[in-house]
Scaffold this active site. Structure first.
Site, PDB file in Angstrom:
ATOM      1  N   ARG A   1      -8.411  17.604  -8.873  1.00 44.91           N
ATOM      2  CA  ARG A   1      -7.534  17.893  -9.858  1.00 44.91           C
ATOM      3  C   ARG A   1      -6.345  18.917  -9.334  1.00 44.91           C
ATOM      4  O   ARG A   1      -5.141  18.748  -9.049  1.00 44.91           O
ATOM      5  CB  ARG A   1      -7.735  18.522 -10.947  1.00 44.91           C
ATOM      6  CG  ARG A   1      -7.742  17.497 -11.886  1.00 44.91           C
ATOM      7  CD  ARG A   1      -8.010  18.220 -13.516  1.00 44.91           C
ATOM      8  NE  ARG A   1      -9.383  18.749 -13.418  1.00 44.91           N
ATOM      9  CZ  ARG A   1     -10.580  17.960 -14.033  1.00 44.91           C
ATOM     10  NH1 ARG A   1     -10.393  16.757 -14.126  1.00 44.91           N
ATOM     11  NH2 ARG A   1     -11.688  18.633 -13.695  1.00 44.91           N
TER      12      ARG A   1
ATOM     13  N   ASP B   1       0.774  -1.232  -0.109  1.00 49.04           N
ATOM     14  CA  ASP B   1      -0.078  -0.262   0.049  1.00 49.04           C
ATOM     15  C   ASP B   1       0.836   1.205  -0.017  1.00 49.04           C
ATOM     16  O   ASP B   1       2.196   1.158   0.323  1.00 49.04           O
ATOM     17  CB  ASP B   1      -0.769   0.012   1.139  1.00 49.04           C
ATOM     18  CG  ASP B   1      -1.773   1.488   1.524  1.00 49.04           C
ATOM     19  OD1 ASP B   1      -2.402   1.787   0.571  1.00 49.04           O
ATOM     20  OD2 ASP B   1      -1.173   1.855   2.518  1.00 49.04           O
TER      21      ASP B   1
ATOM     22  N   ASP C   1      -0.097   5.312   0.876  1.00 47.74           N
ATOM     23  CA  ASP C   1      -0.352   6.291   1.901  1.00 47.74           C
ATOM     24  C   ASP C   1      -0.338   5.499   3.379  1.00 47.74           C
ATOM     25  O   ASP C   1      -1.236   4.771   3.632  1.00 47.74           O
ATOM     26  CB  ASP C   1      -1.571   7.165   1.642  1.00 47.74           C
ATOM     27  CG  ASP C   1      -1.670   7.777   0.498  1.00 47.74           C
ATOM     28  OD1 ASP C   1      -0.388   8.675   0.402  1.00 47.74           O
ATOM     29  OD2 ASP C   1      -1.988   7.440  -0.599  1.00 47.74           O
TER      30      ASP C   1
ATOM     31  N   ARG D   1     -13.789  11.455  -0.611  1.00 44.29           N
ATOM     32  CA  ARG D   1     -13.822  12.046   0.946  1.00 44.29           C
ATOM     33  C   ARG D   1     -14.280  13.415   0.634  1.00 44.29           C
ATOM     34  O   ARG D   1     -15.176  13.652   1.645  1.00 44.29           O
ATOM     35  CB  ARG D   1     -12.479  11.872   1.197  1.00 44.29           C
ATOM     36  CG  ARG D   1     -11.988  12.320   2.623  1.00 44.29           C
ATOM     37  CD  ARG D   1     -10.713  12.031   2.920  1.00 44.29           C
ATOM     38  NE  ARG D   1     -10.348  10.648   2.870  1.00 44.29           N
ATOM     39  CZ  ARG D   1      -9.216  10.162   2.351  1.00 44.29           C
ATOM     40  NH1 ARG D   1      -7.951  11.003   2.124  1.00 44.29           N
ATOM     41  NH2 ARG D   1      -8.908   8.827   2.108  1.00 44.29           N
TER      42      ARG D   1
ATOM     43  N   GLU E   1      -0.614  11.161   4.862  1.00 46.72           N
ATOM     44  CA  GLU E   1      -1.984  11.600   5.174  1.00 46.72           C
ATOM     45  C   GLU E   1      -2.013  13.071   5.897  1.00 46.72           C
ATOM     46  O   GLU E   1      -2.582  13.871   5.369  1.00 46.72           O
ATOM     47  CB  GLU E   1      -2.976  10.620   5.958  1.00 46.72           C
ATOM     48  CG  GLU E   1      -3.187   9.381   4.988  1.00 46.72           C
ATOM     49  CD  GLU E   1      -3.977   9.509   3.879  1.00 46.72           C
ATOM     50  OE1 GLU E   1      -4.330  10.497   3.387  1.00 46.72           O
ATOM     51  OE2 GLU E   1      -4.388   8.658   3.192  1.00 46.72           O
TER      52      GLU E   1
ATOM     53  N   LYS F   1     -11.916  12.032  -4.050  1.00 44.57           N
ATOM     54  CA  LYS F   1     -12.937  12.757  -4.334  1.00 44.57           C
ATOM     55  C   LYS F   1     -14.226  12.113  -3.540  1.00 44.57           C
ATOM     56  O   LYS F   1     -15.059  12.986  -3.396  1.00 44.57           O
ATOM     57  CB  LYS F   1     -13.208  12.267  -5.912  1.00 44.57           C
ATOM     58  CG  LYS F   1     -12.089  12.801  -6.862  1.00 44.57           C
ATOM     59  CD  LYS F   1     -12.683  12.522  -8.434  1.00 44.57           C
ATOM     60  CE  LYS F   1     -12.532  10.959  -8.757  1.00 44.57           C
ATOM     61  NZ  LYS F   1     -11.247  10.602  -8.782  1.00 44.57           N
TER      62      LYS F   1
ATOM     63  N   GLY G   1     -10.104   7.431  -1.035  1.00 40.35           N
ATOM     64  CA  GLY G   1     -10.345   8.409  -2.287  1.00 40.35           C
ATOM     65  C   GLY G   1     -10.667   9.790  -1.897  1.00 40.35           C
ATOM     66  O   GLY G   1     -11.615   9.952  -1.253  1.00 40.35           O
TER      67      GLY G   1
ATOM     68  N   THR H   1      -2.783   0.946  -4.314  1.00 37.43           N
ATOM     69  CA  THR H   1      -3.286   2.138  -3.588  1.00 37.43           C
ATOM     70  C   THR H   1      -4.618   2.698  -4.229  1.00 37.43           C
ATOM     71  O   THR H   1      -4.945   2.530  -5.353  1.00 37.43           O
ATOM     72  CB  THR H   1      -1.908   3.279  -3.751  1.00 37.43           C
ATOM     73  OG1 THR H   1      -2.864   4.300  -2.978  1.00 37.43           O
ATOM     74  CG2 THR H   1      -1.647   3.614  -4.990  1.00 37.43           C
ATOM     75  N   THR H   2      -5.222   3.381  -3.305  1.00 36.55           N
ATOM     76  CA  THR H   2      -6.364   4.184  -3.473  1.00 36.55           C
ATOM     77  C   THR H   2      -6.334   5.500  -4.174  1.00 36.55           C
ATOM     78  O   THR H   2      -7.071   6.074  -4.641  1.00 36.55           O
ATOM     79  CB  THR H   2      -7.351   4.286  -2.273  1.00 36.55           C
ATOM     80  OG1 THR H   2      -7.751   2.981  -1.723  1.00 36.55           O
ATOM     81  CG2 THR H   2      -8.695   5.128  -2.277  1.00 36.55           C
TER      82      THR H   2
HETATM   83  C1  XBP Z   1      -4.959   6.376   0.935  1.00 32.94           C
HETATM   84  C2  XBP Z   1      -6.205   7.102   0.585  1.00 32.94           C
HETATM   85  C3  XBP Z   1      -6.225   8.239  -0.377  1.00 32.94           C
HETATM   86  C4  XBP Z   1      -5.730   9.416  -0.115  1.00 32.94           C
HETATM   87  C5  XBP Z   1      -6.001  10.449  -1.049  1.00 32.94           C
HETATM   88  O1  XBP Z   1      -5.046   5.435  -0.085  1.00 32.94           O
HETATM   89  O2  XBP Z   1      -7.337   6.835   0.967  1.00 32.94           O
HETATM   90  O3  XBP Z   1      -7.418   8.693  -0.554  1.00 32.94           O
HETATM   91  O4  XBP Z   1      -5.839   9.799   1.078  1.00 32.94           O
HETATM   92  O5  XBP Z   1      -5.345  10.268  -2.541  1.00 32.94           O
HETATM   93  P1  XBP Z   1      -4.118   3.972   0.189  1.00 32.94           P
HETATM   94  P2  XBP Z   1      -6.286  10.908  -3.839  1.00 32.94           P
HETATM   95  O6  XBP Z   1      -4.123   3.822   1.788  1.00 32.94           O
HETATM   96  O7  XBP Z   1      -4.672   2.891  -0.494  1.00 32.94           O
HETATM   97  O8  XBP Z   1      -2.793   4.425  -0.370  1.00 32.94           O
HETATM   98  O9  XBP Z   1      -6.796  12.397  -3.331  1.00 32.94           O
HETATM   99  O10 XBP Z   1      -5.462  10.750  -4.809  1.00 32.94           O
HETATM  100  O11 XBP Z   1      -7.625  10.113  -3.586  1.00 32.94           O
END
Ligand code: XBP
Length: 253
Positions: free
Chosen positions: A84, A10, A12, A57, A19, A55, A53, A123-124
């Site tokens: 974006r 993963d 983030d 969120r 985060e 968007k 994600g 990853t998301t």
């Molecule tokens: C982490 C997430 C993502 C990021 C924001 O995903 O939940 O939504 O916080 O990224 P992971 P975007 O733990 O799967 O890596 O704004 O690009 O969606």
């Protein structure tokens, strides 16, 4: 014996603590630049992280926290535009070099490469976010070390759905029984185990209270020889850090 063939990471919270000081900051900068009086505090962001994600969120925030919103005709477009800009700001933040990899990440990746293992990302977050983190925090060429970098909207359902892990397994033609996943959240764990993958969780400040009962091993971080990790759940390790050998042991348990 089931041989370890791949490690799937993963991004983030797992590769780096992105985060609180990365994504959250970029969202707030974006809201301010768009003239919105929204601010995601560290605590509020912890609650919003239940939605995977960016968007998704933002939409969840609008629907559940009743912030002041301007007159919008097309919400999907409005949120996509904000997102974006947020991505541009987030990748710019990464390029300042302030976000570093968590303990043991670079060491484990190097060891896995030397051992000839397949590496992958699930990853998301958006693809450019993952690529920029790899480039700035690991190595300018690091993206080439991964057989697959599966990210963002590439699958219909984000974590906790298992789609992104199924996607990685399909693309690499690996069987789930030969892989180990490294994750940091309950949603990530659900996604990986939902695809039949054994999972190691490295907790962080936002995820420490979550339920990791389905994890094969829970650590505070991956550890270094000089910076030992702690086992929070699962088998005791006879060394200070998580390694390819321990990943192999987990597969055979
Ligand atoms: C982490 C997430 C993502 C990021 C924001 O995903 O939940 O939504 O916080 O990224 P992971 P975007 O733990 O799967 O890596 O704004 O690009 O969606």
């Amino acid at each position: 014996m089931t041989t370890l063939e791949a490690i799937i990471f993963d991004v983030d919270g797992t590769l780096a603590e992105t985060e609180r000081d990365g994504h959250r900051v970029a969202f707030n900068q974006t809201f301010q630049a768009a003239g919105l009086n929204w601010h995601w505090s560290t605590a509020l962001y912890g609650d919003l992280l239940q939605v995977a994600g960016g968007k998704e969120r933002i939409r969840y925030f609008i629907e559940h926290y009743s912030p002041h919103v301007p007159e919008i005709h097309n919400w999907t477009e409005f949120i996509a535009d904000l997102h974006r800009t947020k991505t541009e700001r987030y990748t710019a933040l990464l390029k300042t070099g302030n976000i570093q990899l968590r303990p043991g990440v670079e060491r484990l990746i190097s060891e896995a490469r030397r051992a000839g293992l397949c590496l992958a990302i699930a990853t998301t977050s958006r693809l450019e976010n993952a690529l920029t983190l790899l480039e700035t925090a690991l190595d300018p060429e690091a993206a080439n070390w991964f057989a697959v970098i599966a990210a963002g909207d590439i699958v219909p359902h984000k974590k906790p759905a298992p789609d992104i892990y199924h996607y990685v397994l399909d693309k690499t033609a690996l069987s789930s029984s030969h892989c180990i996943v490294i994750e940091d959240t309950e949603h990530g764990l659900a996604a990986a185990t939902g695809a039949g993958l054994k999972t190691v969780v490295t907790i962080n400040g936002y995820t420490v209270q979550q339920n990791f009962s389905k994890a094969s091993l829970v650590l505070n971080h991956l550890g270094e020889p000089t910076h030992p990790c702690q086992v929070l759940q699962g088998m005791s390790m006879n060394q200070a850090y998580f390694s390819v050998a321990i990943a192999q042991q987990l597969l055979t348990l």
